[in-house]
Design a protein around this motif. Structure first.
Motif, PDB file in Angstrom:
ATOM      1  N   UNK A   8       0.876  -1.176   0.000  1.00 12.19           N
ATOM      2  CA  UNK A   8       0.000   0.000   0.000  1.00 12.19           C
ATOM      3  C   UNK A   8       0.910   1.222   0.000  1.00 12.19           C
ATOM      4  N   UNK A   9       0.868   2.010  -1.077  1.00 12.93           N
ATOM      5  CA  UNK A   9       1.846   3.074  -1.259  1.00 12.93           C
ATOM      6  C   UNK A   9       1.169   4.419  -1.492  1.00 12.93           C
ATOM      7  N   UNK A  43       3.338 -10.345  -5.356  1.00 18.92           N
ATOM      8  CA  UNK A  43       3.296  -8.977  -4.852  1.00 18.92           C
ATOM      9  C   UNK A  43       2.345  -8.153  -5.700  1.00 18.92           C
ATOM     10  N   UNK A  44       1.393  -7.478  -5.052  1.00 16.77           N
ATOM     11  CA  UNK A  44       0.508  -6.532  -5.722  1.00 16.77           C
ATOM     12  C   UNK A  44       0.711  -5.157  -5.111  1.00 16.77           C
ATOM     13  N   UNK A  45       0.717  -4.139  -5.975  1.00 18.95           N
ATOM     14  CA  UNK A  45       0.943  -2.770  -5.526  1.00 18.95           C
ATOM     15  C   UNK A  45      -0.304  -1.936  -5.776  1.00 18.95           C
ATOM     16  N   UNK A  46      -0.836  -1.353  -4.708  1.00 16.17           N
ATOM     17  CA  UNK A  46      -1.978  -0.452  -4.784  1.00 16.17           C
ATOM     18  C   UNK A  46      -1.561   0.896  -4.194  1.00 16.17           C
ATOM     19  N   UNK A  47      -2.052   1.973  -4.782  1.00 14.80           N
ATOM     20  CA  UNK A  47      -1.729   3.305  -4.258  1.00 14.80           C
ATOM     21  C   UNK A  47      -3.004   4.026  -3.840  1.00 14.80           C
ATOM     22  N   UNK A  48      -2.838   5.073  -3.079  1.00 17.45           N
ATOM     23  CA  UNK A  48      -3.983   5.812  -2.543  1.00 17.45           C
ATOM     24  C   UNK A  48      -4.912   6.281  -3.661  1.00 17.45           C
ATOM     25  N   UNK A  49      -4.350   6.808  -4.745  1.00 22.41           N
ATOM     26  CA  UNK A  49      -5.171   7.364  -5.823  1.00 22.41           C
ATOM     27  C   UNK A  49      -5.180   6.509  -7.084  1.00 22.41           C
ATOM     28  N   UNK A  50      -4.342   5.475  -7.139  1.00 25.73           N
ATOM     29  CA  UNK A  50      -4.218   4.683  -8.345  1.00 25.73           C
ATOM     30  C   UNK A  50      -3.320   5.356  -9.366  1.00 25.73           C
ATOM     31  N   UNK A  75       7.424  -1.364 -13.183  1.00 26.41           N
ATOM     32  CA  UNK A  75       6.210  -1.405 -14.008  1.00 26.41           C
ATOM     33  C   UNK A  75       4.973  -1.431 -13.123  1.00 26.41           C
ATOM     34  N   UNK A  76       5.044  -2.207 -12.050  1.00 22.46           N
ATOM     35  CA  UNK A  76       3.909  -2.277 -11.130  1.00 22.46           C
ATOM     36  C   UNK A  76       3.600  -0.922 -10.511  1.00 22.46           C
ATOM     37  N   UNK A  77       4.629  -0.151 -10.180  1.00 24.29           N
ATOM     38  CA  UNK A  77       4.415   1.156  -9.568  1.00 24.29           C
ATOM     39  C   UNK A  77       3.840   2.164 -10.557  1.00 24.29           C
ATOM     40  N   UNK A  78       4.083   1.986 -11.831  1.00 26.88           N
ATOM     41  CA  UNK A  78       3.531   2.900 -12.825  1.00 26.88           C
ATOM     42  C   UNK A  78       2.087   2.569 -13.183  1.00 26.88           C
ATOM     43  N   UNK A  79       1.618   1.423 -12.725  1.00 25.64           N
ATOM     44  CA  UNK A  79       0.280   0.960 -13.124  1.00 25.64           C
ATOM     45  C   UNK A  79      -0.501   0.415 -11.931  1.00 25.64           C
ATOM     46  N   UNK A  97       5.774   1.306   2.475  1.00 25.48           N
ATOM     47  CA  UNK A  97       7.103   1.907   2.421  1.00 25.48           C
ATOM     48  C   UNK A  97       7.064   3.362   2.880  1.00 25.48           C
ATOM     49  N   UNK A  98       8.256   3.894   3.124  1.00 30.52           N
ATOM     50  CA  UNK A  98       8.356   5.282   3.537  1.00 30.52           C
ATOM     51  C   UNK A  98       8.684   6.215   2.394  1.00 30.52           C
TER      52      UNK A  98
END
Length: 225
Positions: A8-9, A43-50, A75-79, A97-98
């Motif tokens: 969760x980033x 590993x799956x990466x999700x962000x606050x706003x996508x 690539x995961x962080x860009x998408x 992460x920080x």
């Protein structure tokens, strides 16, 4: 069976009165990502706003950081998908992460709070490093208690913040963790320090990022006597 790790980033790219450029700190993203990947975890990466989750590009000469930037992690962080799409029941652990970014968009986000609370309540591992534990300070469990109340924790120290971003952050993470009942500890500035209390793992600074991931793995893969 492979374990499933949820990142969760933050989606923030600036912080503070001077609009300091920021993001999810590269070392604190790459080292755990590559450590979990080497263990064979999903590993799956999700962000606050996508969308494209910003990365604060520090220590570019670091080999693990380069492996991340040249591999599937970048690539995961860009998408990323937004955090409102997360089904927590699919995961064994969550990692935050920080970088300064999470200070901007995580402490008061109700979805972030629910994800972390649900992970802990379902028996999963909750982990964060450096400024990442800022996401924990307002998390309440199903019994109404604060997740970190009475637990041993760490995070970016006041001593470290003094020479890094004191003018940019709205509060000291160390103080916030203590105010919520966390039993805070820290090592010398910029030295690795990882604290595990049950299913909660926190790390103090970038030097602690790999150790946090290794501690999560130790919880998910307990050594059989």
């Amino acid at each position: 069976m492979k374990k499933n790790i949820l990142f969760v980033v933050s989606s923030a790219s600036v912080i503070g009165p001077n609009n300091r450029a920021t993001g999810n700190l590269l070392t604190e993203v790459a080292h755990p990502y590559q450590t979990f990947k080497a263990q064979g975890y999903n590993i799956d990466v999700f962000s606050v706003a996508g969308g494209d989750a910003p990365i604060d590009m520090v220590e570019l000469e670091d080999q693990m950081n380069q492996a991340f930037l040249n591999g599937e992690g970048a690539i995961a962080f860009k998408n990323t998908q937004s955090i409102d799409k997360i089904d927590v029941t699919k995961y064994d652990a969550v990692f935050v992460p920080g970088g300064l970014a999470p200070v901007v968009d995580m402490p008061d986000d109700p979805i972030v709070q629910k994800i972390l609370a649900d992970m802990y309540d379902q028996g999963g591992v909750v982990s964060a490093v450096c400024h990442g534990p800022v996401a924990l300070i307002n998390v309440k469990l199903s019994d109404g208690s604060y997740l970190i109340n009475g637990k041993h924790v760490t995070g970016f120290s006041k001593a470290e913040e003094e020479h890094y971003a004191k003018v940019d952050v709205p509060f000291e993470l160390e103080d916030a963790l203590i105010d919520r009942g966390g039993k805070y500890s820290a090592a010398a500035e910029w030295q690795a320090h990882i604290v595990t209390d049950g299913r909660l793992v926190t790390g103090q600074n970038p030097a602690s990022a790999t150790g946090v991931a290794e501690s999560v793995i130790n919880l998910l893969e307990p050594v059989q006597a």
